[in-house]
Write a protein that holds these residues in place. Structure first.
Motif, PDB file in Angstrom:
ATOM      1  N   GLY A  65       0.821  -1.209   0.000  1.00 42.90           N
ATOM      2  CA  GLY A  65       0.000   0.000   0.000  1.00 42.90           C
ATOM      3  C   GLY A  65       0.858   1.264   0.000  1.00 42.90           C
TER       4      GLY A  65
ATOM      5  N   PHE B 266       0.670   7.469 -12.346  1.00 45.01           N
ATOM      6  CA  PHE B 266      -0.448   7.886 -11.487  1.00 45.01           C
ATOM      7  C   PHE B 266      -0.102   7.790 -10.007  1.00 45.01           C
ATOM      8  N   LEU B 267       0.569   6.707  -9.616  1.00 43.38           N
ATOM      9  CA  LEU B 267       0.905   6.573  -8.197  1.00 43.38           C
ATOM     10  C   LEU B 267       1.867   7.676  -7.772  1.00 43.38           C
TER      11      LEU B 267
ATOM     12  N   LYS C  23       2.192  10.705  -9.312  1.00 43.67           N
ATOM     13  CA  LYS C  23       1.465  11.983  -9.360  1.00 43.67           C
ATOM     14  C   LYS C  23       0.667  12.183  -8.068  1.00 43.67           C
ATOM     15  N   THR C  24      -0.024  11.143  -7.616  1.00 48.08           N
ATOM     16  CA  THR C  24      -0.860  11.297  -6.424  1.00 48.08           C
ATOM     17  C   THR C  24      -0.016  11.308  -5.149  1.00 48.08           C
TER      18      THR C  24
ATOM     19  N   ARG D 131       0.965  14.795  -5.172  1.00 52.19           N
ATOM     20  CA  ARG D 131      -0.127  15.710  -5.516  1.00 52.19           C
ATOM     21  C   ARG D 131       0.294  16.690  -6.606  1.00 52.19           C
ATOM     22  N   ASP D 132       0.906  16.133  -7.648  1.00 53.20           N
ATOM     23  CA  ASP D 132       1.425  16.964  -8.732  1.00 53.20           C
ATOM     24  C   ASP D 132       1.253  16.237 -10.063  1.00 53.20           C
ATOM     25  N   PRO D 133       0.265  16.680 -10.859  1.00 55.55           N
ATOM     26  CA  PRO D 133      -0.005  15.975 -12.117  1.00 55.55           C
ATOM     27  C   PRO D 133       1.072  16.133 -13.184  1.00 55.55           C
TER      28      PRO D 133
ATOM     29  N   GLU E 121      -2.924  21.337 -12.504  1.00 55.37           N
ATOM     30  CA  GLU E 121      -4.391  21.291 -12.486  1.00 55.37           C
ATOM     31  C   GLU E 121      -4.988  22.558 -13.112  1.00 55.37           C
TER      32      GLU E 121
ATOM     33  N   HIS F 219     -13.058  15.159  -4.966  1.00 53.72           N
ATOM     34  CA  HIS F 219     -11.673  15.050  -4.499  1.00 53.72           C
ATOM     35  C   HIS F 219     -11.217  16.285  -3.739  1.00 53.72           C
ATOM     36  N   GLN F 220     -12.003  17.346  -3.802  1.00 50.76           N
ATOM     37  CA  GLN F 220     -11.664  18.542  -3.018  1.00 50.76           C
ATOM     38  C   GLN F 220     -12.340  18.494  -1.640  1.00 50.76           C
TER      39      GLN F 220
ATOM     40  N   SER G  66      -8.566   7.472 -12.299  1.00 51.12           N
ATOM     41  CA  SER G  66      -7.546   7.783 -13.315  1.00 51.12           C
ATOM     42  C   SER G  66      -7.655   9.232 -13.747  1.00 51.12           C
TER      43      SER G  66
ATOM     44  N   GLY H 143      -6.556  11.482 -10.909  1.00 48.65           N
ATOM     45  CA  GLY H 143      -5.110  11.270 -10.750  1.00 48.65           C
ATOM     46  C   GLY H 143      -4.338  12.018 -11.817  1.00 48.65           C
ATOM     47  N   LEU H 144      -4.806  11.942 -13.050  1.00 48.78           N
ATOM     48  CA  LEU H 144      -4.074  12.554 -14.152  1.00 48.78           C
ATOM     49  C   LEU H 144      -4.246  14.080 -14.187  1.00 48.78           C
ATOM     50  N   ILE H 145      -5.453  14.545 -13.889  1.00 49.39           N
ATOM     51  CA  ILE H 145      -5.704  15.991 -13.990  1.00 49.39           C
ATOM     52  C   ILE H 145      -5.235  16.737 -12.738  1.00 49.39           C
ATOM     53  N   ASP H 146      -5.477  16.148 -11.575  1.00 46.73           N
ATOM     54  CA  ASP H 146      -5.231  16.857 -10.319  1.00 46.73           C
ATOM     55  C   ASP H 146      -4.084  16.279  -9.480  1.00 46.73           C
ATOM     56  N   GLY H 147      -3.633  15.078  -9.823  1.00 48.35           N
ATOM     57  CA  GLY H 147      -2.638  14.432  -8.957  1.00 48.35           C
ATOM     58  C   GLY H 147      -3.218  14.071  -7.602  1.00 48.35           C
ATOM     59  N   ILE H 148      -4.513  13.786  -7.590  1.00 52.64           N
ATOM     60  CA  ILE H 148      -5.202  13.478  -6.331  1.00 52.64           C
ATOM     61  C   ILE H 148      -5.933  12.141  -6.481  1.00 52.64           C
ATOM     62  N   THR H 149      -5.926  11.353  -5.417  1.00 50.31           N
ATOM     63  CA  THR H 149      -6.758  10.149  -5.383  1.00 50.31           C
ATOM     64  C   THR H 149      -8.102  10.518  -4.776  1.00 50.31           C
TER      65      THR H 149
ATOM     66  N   LEU I 296      -4.618   3.189  -6.229  1.00 51.08           N
ATOM     67  CA  LEU I 296      -4.568   4.576  -5.757  1.00 51.08           C
ATOM     68  C   LEU I 296      -5.158   4.668  -4.351  1.00 51.08           C
TER      69      LEU I 296
ATOM     70  N   THR J  65      -2.717   3.041  -1.730  1.00 51.14           N
ATOM     71  CA  THR J  65      -1.569   3.890  -1.390  1.00 51.14           C
ATOM     72  C   THR J  65      -2.010   5.171  -0.695  1.00 51.14           C
TER      73      THR J  65
END
Lengths: 478, 478
Positions: free
Chosen positions: A299, A339-340, A342-343, A346-348, B86, B270-271, B292, B295-301, B340, B343
């Motif tokens: 994890g 993706f892992l 980026k998250t 927290r930076d795409p 983002e 996600h916010q 996905s 993750g790709l747009i914001d770097g957030i799970t 995602l 982790t």
């Protein structure tokens, strides 16, 4: 005389800083090497007489993918070890099977793993494990792939790990035997199969052997000019052991004894602090990150982006094992890695498509110490190439302006089944999605039979270990 | 008279708490419904006269996959918007194209997106966007899929968002027009195509329209017994707007005005803070997570596991759009969603394979308010079924004991290309991997041409916007 001409393709050469795209590109191969790369009209006129001409219109040509940390011999346990707490993965889902795995099972597993990986574009395997000489002879050489192999060296016997909270008991004779095997492997196979096989030294991990043996292996590697491939900071059990024995962390300990330099390939490192990752980068250590495997087992997102941001020079991806990943597919691994990371940060913008494609090819090859030999499409390099059909709904449209979308689409939308042709060392080992060097049906059938043999014997031990997964199975959830 | 009999299969019914596996299972379909499910010998004897008999030995049968939040009409922009901060995604990589997208482009994009998704097993689409009546008529109905659609309602015009740090200017007439269109969509298409089409109300997001219009839409939904599908807490721009207008967060604002109950499907979130996620769960809101894409747009799970742990009842997966994901593939989405979330919480037990399969099927259907109608393989339910070939190296071996590994292998190793047959509402819409209801070549060709039309017109604006991706393109990295 030219053996192979691939023409009319999108060629992702990996020259320069990005993917080094040549549109309407061509590649010519003579024997084991690339002899020409460029625009189709320029290349084609000189190489019309090639034995094999691939018209790759609407297709992409890439360097073969590098899976730099892999245990194909564990493929038979796919799907039997996941969704459990980290502490259970080895002890309650893997260990119950281990007593029943025979050398022939490892070979059958390795064949399955290589078949799976080749079909999704992997041409180079950074394989670590037991019985490596057998796997080289019976799997890597006949399948036609490239492999950088090491026999794992440790001093662990069945009695070593009775209590995970006490220091493991090491057995010198086991270490000697494994070192001897490693040296024999190197003696016999390093450079074999027209250079497709490269041997390394594989000390298992800092907690699995004495400091003395670790240092002996290091010295042998130096004197023979070989790389070391070692699991580093791979989780809680290791951290406890190193703390008990040396009162510090794995990375501090290995650094204190002078282990880290450009001669070391470190896998995992997910238990490392940010400072320790920076230390590895500073020492020039080569890093293999296995995001899916460590995501599934621990994890945790291993520190690939952090390593690079810390100045790390060489980094690669690995799929690790099918019992914890659960696949050997670098195409899919690229998206997950991106993706892992980026998250995690927290930076795409982290690990963009072009970068992760480089990590899966040229930088992967460089991590294994072989970036001068293969990993990019350049004249003089070994011809390790894959042809990928882009004509599929999920890779449509193909756009060149404003932004060429082929690299992002390969990373974020491809799945691995688009690979049609795989060439290693100038030999075509897969064509029209059929692997020519292996009997696919037979490999799957034998793997199935071998897996049934292991799992039926181990079933009782496994259920008794009572992992989260065993509990879910008992409840009928699976 | 039975139309379809599928036999000798691993049937993942999704009955009960887990995947509800029946080994050597069979499913019989009459007209649009499942009429029998059980062991092959028991079922087969009563249904030998079926029109279509599928011998699914070595294959898995699952409920069709649910993609509960998707914008297929944006598929043409695949690969043109990712790896950017983002803030740039909408403004610098999406907006430059938006002025050049014509209604016919949306239709061609939607066809491509539906084709792509069907080929990887999606049978139900939670589509939100513009021109929905056209997309329903020209894409969803003829392609044979199931769709839960909403026209987006907002009060945003070209002049609305001159300065992202000032409150957007709302245009009442735009809102009225969009509401009218939405009501027409519902009037004309709700329940159409033998019930394959379900209409909802789609207020775009809390920052895109006045409180008055939000509440009007809510009241209409209540009075008509329709669900609302809305983007909630989808990022920094929205947070700024809601703060400027109402001095609070999106979720607090919507809760304050009484928006949240079982009638609302909230996408993204996600916010949201942990407390806000718990609030959504408590209110009975239905949640669609797009791991996905976010993750790709914001770097957030996005908080899928957290929502469920907070007591959230209904949750689903969505692929969002191909310009930010960049694919419509729920098979791949399951692995990414699980990893995602594992982790994010540093817990490998989170979202195990059996659970994520339920989220992609029965729980997805329930999130869209239709769990009683489809999403599991049970007598009386609509026959939305997929047949998946497990005979592939990456899904080998198949093991039944100690742990049945089919569910983990589908989630963690499949890729989508294993889907051979897709049945929706009792009709076979894909067989032998060919979609029968669409001309695949034509869809791809028209999508390619439409994409070229948009991107060539937008190229100059796009490069002028100078996103990270435009910079990378300029440097030749792609």
């Amino acid at each position: 005389m030219v053996d192979i001409l691939i023409k009319n393709a999108y060629v992702l050469t990996m020259r320069g800083e990005g993917v080094g795209m040549i549109e309407d590109g061509a590649v010519a191969v003579e024997r084991d090497r690339i002899v020409a790369v460029g625009k189709t009209p320029d290349i084609e006129k000189n190489y019309r007489g090639a034995d094999h001409i691939f018209d790759a219109k609407g297709k992409a040509v890439l360097p073969g993918l590098v899976d730099a940390h892999i245990h194909t011999s564990l493929t038979l346990l796919r799907g039997e070890a996941q969704d459990v707490p980290e502490i259970e993965w080895m002890l309650k889902t893997m260990a119950p099977f281990m007593n029943y795995i025979e050398p022939e099972h490892r070979i059958k597993g390795a064949k399955l793993g290589v078949l799976e990986a080749v079909k999704s574009g992997t041409t180079c395997f950074g394989e670590i494990g037991s019985d490596m000489a057998q796997i080289v002879e019976k799997v890597f050489i006949p399948s036609g792939v490239r492999a950088c192999v090491a026999n794992t060296i440790n001093e662990i016997g069945p009695e070593s790990r009775q209590d995970p909270n006490k220091p493991y008991i090491f057995f010198k004779d086991i270490g000697e035997e494994k070192l001897r095997e490693s040296l024999e492997l190197i003696e016999r196979w390093n450079g074999a199969a027209e250079g497709r096989i490269t041997c390394m030294l594989g000390p298992h991990a800092a907690d699995m052997m004495s400091k003395e043996l670790l240092l002996r292996v290091k010295n042998i590697a130096k004197s023979k000019g070989l790389l070391i491939h070692i699991h580093v900071a791979q989780g809680g059990r290791e951290a406890i052991q190193i703390r008990l024995k040396y009162g510090t962390s794995t990375i501090r300990f290995l650094d204190d004894i002078g282990y880290f330099d450009e001669g070391v390939i470190a896998a995992h490192c997910h238990q490392a602090s940010d400072e320790e990752v920076a230390l590895l980068a500073r020492r020039g250590v080569r890093y293999v990150s296995c995001p899916s495997s460590i995501g599934l087992i621990d994890g945790i997102t291993p520190p690939l982006a952090l390593f690079l941001a810390s100045g790390g020079k060489y980094a690669a991806l690995g799929s690790d094992q099918a019992s914890g990943n659960n696949s050997h597919n670098i195409i899919k691994e690229m998206k997950i890695a991106s993706f892992l990371n980026k998250t995690r940060h927290r930076d795409p913008t982290i690990l963009p498509a072009w970068k992760i494609l480089r990590i899966a090819t040229i930088e992967g090859a460089s991590t294994l110490g072989l970036g001068d030999a293969f990993g990019s499409i350049e004249v003089g390099k070994k011809a390790d190439l894959i042809i990928m059909n882009l004509k599929a709904p999920h890779l449509t449209p193909i756009i060149s302006k404003p932004v060429r979308n082929i690299a992002p689409n390969i990373v974020y939308s491809a799945r691995g089944d688009e690979i049609e042709t795989v060439i290693v060392n100038g030999k075509i080992i897969m064509e029209n999605k059929r692997v020519l060097t292996m009997n696919e049906e037979k490999v799957m059938l034998e793997a199935q039979e071998a897996a049934e043999a292991i799992t039926s014997k181990a079933a009782e031990d496994y259920m008794r270990a009572d992992s989260h997964l065993a509990k879910a199975a008992r409840k009928g959830l699976l």
